[in-house]
Design an enzyme around this catalytic site. Structure first.
Site, short mmCIF file in Angstrom:
data_model
loop_
_atom_site.label_atom_id
_atom_site.label_comp_id
_atom_site.label_asym_id
_atom_site.label_seq_id
_atom_site.Cartn_x
_atom_site.Cartn_y
_atom_site.Cartn_z
N PRO A 1 -15.13 20.78 -8.55
CA PRO A 1 -14.07 21.43 -9.33
C PRO A 1 -14.50 21.52 -10.78
O PRO A 1 -15.05 20.55 -11.32
CB PRO A 1 -12.88 20.47 -9.18
N ASP B 1 -19.01 28.44 -29.04
CA ASP B 1 -18.95 27.49 -30.16
C ASP B 1 -20.35 26.97 -30.52
O ASP B 1 -20.48 25.98 -31.24
CB ASP B 1 -17.97 26.34 -29.88
N SER C 1 -14.79 26.90 -26.38
CA SER C 1 -16.21 27.11 -26.10
C SER C 1 -16.53 28.37 -25.30
O SER C 1 -16.34 29.47 -25.78
CB SER C 1 -16.73 25.85 -25.40
C1 G16 Z 1 -18.51 22.21 -21.26
C2 G16 Z 1 -19.24 20.89 -21.21
C3 G16 Z 1 -20.51 21.04 -20.41
C4 G16 Z 1 -20.20 21.61 -19.03
C5 G16 Z 1 -19.40 22.91 -19.15
C6 G16 Z 1 -18.92 23.41 -17.82
O1 G16 Z 1 -19.30 23.13 -21.95
O2 G16 Z 1 -19.52 20.47 -22.52
O3 G16 Z 1 -21.10 19.78 -20.32
O4 G16 Z 1 -21.37 21.85 -18.34
O5 G16 Z 1 -18.26 22.68 -19.95
O6 G16 Z 1 -18.12 22.43 -17.24
P1 G16 Z 1 -17.33 22.67 -15.90
O7 G16 Z 1 -18.33 23.12 -14.90
O8 G16 Z 1 -16.72 21.34 -15.58
O9 G16 Z 1 -16.32 23.75 -16.16
P2 G16 Z 1 -18.68 24.05 -23.09
O10 G16 Z 1 -19.88 24.68 -23.68
O11 G16 Z 1 -17.75 25.00 -22.41
O12 G16 Z 1 -17.97 23.09 -23.98
#
Ligand code: G16
Length: 558
Positions: free
Chosen positions: A513, A293, A79
């Site tokens: 985190p 993505d 992503s």
């Molecule tokens: C993913 C999750 C999102 C989240 C993001 C950041 O997004 O699907 O819900 O907000 O990661 O997460 P974190 O702050 O835990 O790193 P994506 O678009 O990267 O799949």
């Protein structure tokens, strides 16, 4: 005499070809140097170190498919992470994220030593009552990362060695794969399980919904779309032919020259609060950015004074909510509607939703899986993370009620409003946040309301805010509570944050985190940008000192 569970175990032993699994495990050997956690949205890590995990994800997907007697999806993507990373997102039968108990199985399986994998597989089968005699079907997709094809092959190997059948959709956006899973498990009630089916469903709904606004020959709307040099560009170009000419899209960062997510894309724009490279932006031009993505989207423009304005997930949720509320009033339907946000939601957006729109707001932990789950508790659940990831869920009963009214209502005004709601439902990808579907919904709403991006922006004013990242020795040392709004460990960190917050006006700050990157995220908001920046900087210093920061000490934001 063996009981049900014992019999299943014995039959499963016969069904699972342990020798073949062992042979293939050697080909996809575990490199014991990294611990992989099934995090906020699946596995993420440097592409060189996750090959073994992809093979094992294939094994796990087969077990999940057999257990649910449904098609399961696996998307190869990291992503918003940098191009060198990769990962996998598992998709459950209704197109939702993998169930939490299976996330634990995924983590255990990915980290097991090669000679323990068979035990872990047997254990999962036993705990989850998986009957290996059932068929398994997996659908697979991948993003445009250079490593994705090879990793997808490792995944297919895992599926095949346990006798699973599969369909490889190749290059698709994450939300497109979620859509395919849902279509296949609802006997195509949700839509046709092909890319053509996806494009037709969304474009038809968009055309129907905007008929009224776009029929006027002088109505044209133009939009610059930064696709983060990712899969979104390929798919949006494919879809362009299905959309009306009055929606003029200029696709930039399409992957032909730039690097994936590098200085562009939704995450870059949101975190840095500036336009991406590769996009020439004139004052008041409407622009948006997808992530790598294409499951997130943010909008933005620059005003006459050169000031950058971001319309993130909070602004998107507000726009959608106000639109849905107006339609609901017109239909006379008495349906409950609520918004789900995370701790990152701007304080102004929450106040606006609650006080001006009178819509209840709930808070969930970061990760669409948490928001999605909460949003399911309402007739209409609008959920958006501030980073632009979100969608709208309609309960089955609400959907049926709206569709019935669209067909049978005698009052013309009410019927028309119900029809618009019905087309809105068809336009939304209810399985997960979808940049393409969200973009079309936003464009439809703006056209119908005859709103410019500036008018949308003026609905409320965001509190200035700042997001930072801090590198620490072990980010799991930071434990949080209250939907991640308060830190429980390390000791004194929350007291420190509380004290810092009292020094600023309208201030709020929290740390957590990340579940996708090796970093601690810091969020702060206050009455001015300088204050938000200073608070964020001071909180990052506290994290650095109390949670064993590594590398250089955080520096003030200039
Ligand atoms: C993913 C999750 C999102 C989240 C993001 C950041 O997004 O699907 O819900 O907000 O990661 O997460 P974190 O702050 O835990 O790193 P994506 O678009 O990267 O799949």
């Amino acid at each position: 005499m063996l009981g049900g569970a014992g019999r299943l175990l014995l039959e499963n032993r016969r069904e699972m070809d342990f020798d073949a699994v062992a042979k293939h495990l050697k080909l996809h050997a575990h490199l014991p140097r990294t611990f992989l956690q099934y995090g906020t949205a699946g596995f993420r890590g440097s592409a060189e170190f996750i090959h073994h995990a992809m093979f094992r994800v294939g094994l796990l997907a087969v077990l999940r498919s057999k257990q649910t007697k449904s098609t399961i999806g696996v998307m190869v993507t990291a992503s918003h992470n940098p191009e060198k990373d990769n990962g996998a997102k598992l998709i459950d039968p209704l197109g939702e994220m993998l169930a939490p108990s299976w996330e634990e199985h995924a983590t255990r399986l990915a980290n097991a030593d090669d000679d323990k994998v068979q035990n872990v597989l047997s254990d999962i089968c036993q705990k989850e009552a998986v009957d290996l005699q059932h068929d398994a079907f997996i659908v697979i997709g991948r993003d445009t990362r250079p490593s994705s094809q090879k990793l997808s092959q490792a995944l297919i190997d895992g599926v095949s060695v346990l006798g699973g059948q599969y369909h490889d959709y190749g290059l698709v956006t994450t939300p497109q794969l979620h859509y395919m899973v849902c279509c296949r498990n609802t006997h195509e009630n949700y839509g046709i399980a092909t890319l053509e089916g996806y494009y037709q469903k969304l474009s038809k709904a968009f055309l129907e919904l905007t008929k009224q606004a776009m029929n006027q020959s002088d109505t044209r709307t133009s939009l610059k779309v930064d696709c983060a040099n990712g899969i979104g560009a390929l798919k949006l170009k494919e879809m362009e032919h299905y959309l009306p000419r009055c929606l003029i899209m200029h696709i930039v960062n399409d992957g032909s020259i730039g690097k994936l997510n590098h200085l562009c894309g939704a995450d870059f724009v949101k975190v840095h609060q500036k336009p991406p490279v590769g996009l020439e932006i004139k004052s008041n031009e409407k622009c948006c950015s997808y992530d790598g993505d294409a499951d997130r989207i943010v909008y933005y423009y620059i005003d006459e004074t050169g000031c950058f304005h971001l319309l993130d997930g909070d602004k998107i949720a507000t726009l959608i909510c106000s639109f849905l509320k107006e339609l609901l009033v017109k239909t006379g339907q008495n349906l409950t509607m609520a918004v789900v946000q995370t701790a990152y939601a701007n304080g102004s957006s929450t106040s606006y939703l609650e006080e001006s729109l009178k819509v209840p707001v709930h808070c969930a932990k970061t990760g669409v899986k948490h928001l999605h789950h909460k949003a399911k508790g309402f007739d209409i659940g609008v959920y958006f993370e501030a980073n632009g990831h979100g969608t709208v869920l309609f309960s089955k009963a609400a959907e049926e009620q709206i569709r019935r009214q669209a067909k049978e209502e005698k009052d013309n005004r009410k019927r028309e409003a119900a029809k618009m709601l019905e087309n809105t439902i068809n336009l939304i990808n209810q399985t997960v946040g979808d940049a393409i579907s969200d973009m079309l919904l936003i464009e439809a709403i703006l056209a119908l309301k005859n709103f410019t991006i500036q008018q949308w922006d003026a609905m409320y004013t965001d509190l200035p805010n700042r997001q930072l990242k801090v590198q620490v020795a072990d980010r799991q040392r930071i434990e949080t509570t209250d939907e991640e709004r308060r830190a429980v460990t390390p000791p004194k960190l929350q007291d420190n944050i509380d004290e810092l917050v009292t020094r600023f006006k309208l201030a709020r700050a929290f740390v957590r985190p990340s579940g996708t990157e090796d970093a601690v995220r810091v969020y702060a908001e206050s009455d001015t940008q300088e204050n938000a920046d200073e608070l964020a900087y001071k909180v990052s210093l506290a994290v650095y000192h109390l949670a064993e920061g590594v590398g250089a000490e955080p520096q003030p934001i200039v």
